[in-house]
Motif scaffolding. Structure first.
Motif, short mmCIF file in Angstrom:
data_model
loop_
_atom_site.label_atom_id
_atom_site.label_comp_id
_atom_site.label_asym_id
_atom_site.label_seq_id
_atom_site.Cartn_x
_atom_site.Cartn_y
_atom_site.Cartn_z
N ALA A 2 0.83 -1.29 0.17
CA ALA A 2 -0.18 0.01 0.11
C ALA A 2 0.81 1.14 0.20
N ASN A 3 1.74 1.45 0.81
CA ASN A 3 2.76 2.39 0.84
C ASN A 3 3.64 2.62 -0.35
N LEU A 4 3.91 1.41 -1.13
CA LEU A 4 4.79 1.84 -2.34
C LEU A 4 3.89 2.05 -3.53
N HIS A 5 2.57 1.42 -3.59
CA HIS A 5 1.88 1.72 -4.90
C HIS A 5 0.86 2.64 -4.99
N PHE A 6 0.58 2.88 -3.48
CA PHE A 6 -0.68 3.94 -3.49
C PHE A 6 -0.51 5.07 -2.72
N ALA A 7 0.84 5.61 -2.84
CA ALA A 7 1.19 6.78 -2.09
C ALA A 7 0.46 7.89 -2.48
N GLY A 8 -0.21 8.79 -1.65
CA GLY A 8 -0.77 10.02 -2.20
C GLY A 8 -2.23 9.79 -1.77
N GLN A 9 -2.86 8.57 -1.79
CA GLN A 9 -4.07 8.24 -1.65
C GLN A 9 -4.58 8.28 -0.03
N ARG A 10 -5.68 8.53 0.00
CA ARG A 10 -6.23 8.51 1.46
C ARG A 10 -7.05 7.42 2.08
N VAL A 11 -7.89 7.05 1.29
CA VAL A 11 -8.74 5.94 1.52
C VAL A 11 -8.86 4.87 0.50
N LEU A 12 -8.66 3.53 1.13
CA LEU A 12 -8.60 2.44 0.33
C LEU A 12 -9.50 1.44 1.10
N ILE A 13 -9.54 0.28 0.52
CA ILE A 13 -10.01 -0.87 1.18
C ILE A 13 -9.19 -1.93 0.81
N VAL A 14 -9.26 -3.28 1.62
CA VAL A 14 -8.41 -4.31 1.56
C VAL A 14 -9.53 -5.63 1.34
N LEU A 15 -9.39 -6.29 0.19
CA LEU A 15 -10.33 -7.26 0.04
C LEU A 15 -9.58 -8.72 0.64
N GLU A 16 -10.20 -9.10 1.66
CA GLU A 16 -9.75 -10.52 2.25
C GLU A 16 -10.51 -11.67 1.23
N VAL A 17 -9.46 -12.27 0.51
CA VAL A 17 -10.16 -13.35 -0.35
C VAL A 17 -9.68 -14.90 0.15
N ASP A 18 -10.58 -15.57 0.20
CA ASP A 18 -10.44 -17.03 0.38
C ASP A 18 -9.94 -17.60 -1.02
N GLU A 19 -8.68 -18.11 -0.91
CA GLU A 19 -8.45 -18.42 -2.29
C GLU A 19 -8.82 -19.79 -2.86
N GLN A 20 -9.41 -20.35 -1.53
CA GLN A 20 -10.22 -21.54 -2.10
C GLN A 20 -11.63 -21.56 -2.76
N LYS A 21 -12.19 -20.24 -2.71
CA LYS A 21 -13.33 -20.10 -3.15
C LYS A 21 -13.40 -19.31 -4.50
N THR A 22 -12.17 -19.00 -4.96
CA THR A 22 -12.30 -18.26 -6.18
C THR A 22 -12.01 -19.29 -7.30
N GLN A 23 -12.63 -19.11 -8.81
CA GLN A 23 -12.36 -20.09 -9.55
C GLN A 23 -10.97 -19.84 -10.26
N SER A 24 -10.62 -18.55 -10.25
CA SER A 24 -9.40 -18.14 -11.13
C SER A 24 -8.01 -18.84 -10.17
#
Length: 109
Positions: free
Chosen positions: A43-65
């Protein structure tokens, strides 16, 4: 669990279609994700300067990709990459990620 950083607007748009597709899916062929201990640094490396983000917690067993742990930038640290769209049903939590007064993000699960 794996984690993906995004904006609230992008996540809201994905909910109507049932799939989230980051711009990197088109440009690089995968969605960048992180392990819990990598989120704050990413987040600090790639989103510097942004104020509000979200983090999606993903269960990799539930994704088809397919999830591949790899390093595509020449270093040694492995990051999870999602090779396909992220189904919204695979997201188990949406966590806020706001920067502090100095513009730094802090994250813990």
């Amino acid at each position: 669990m794996i984690y993906h950083i995004t904006t609230p607007a992008d996540w809201q748009a994905a909910q109507s279609s049932g799939q989230y597709q980051a711009a990197s899916l088109t440009s690089e062929g995968f969605i960048h994700c992180s392990l819990a201990e990598q989120v704050e640094r990413s987040a600090n490396l790639h989103f510097a300067g942004q104020r509000v983000l979200i983090v999606l917690e993903v269960d990799e067993q539930k994704t088809q990709s397919k999830v591949v742990y790899e390093n595509t930038s020449g270093g040694q640290e492995l990051f999870p990459h999602l090779y396909g769209p992220l189904e919204t049903a695979a997201v188990v939590r949406v966590l806020p990620l706001e920067s502090d007064a100095e513009g730094r993000f802090h994250f813990s699960v």
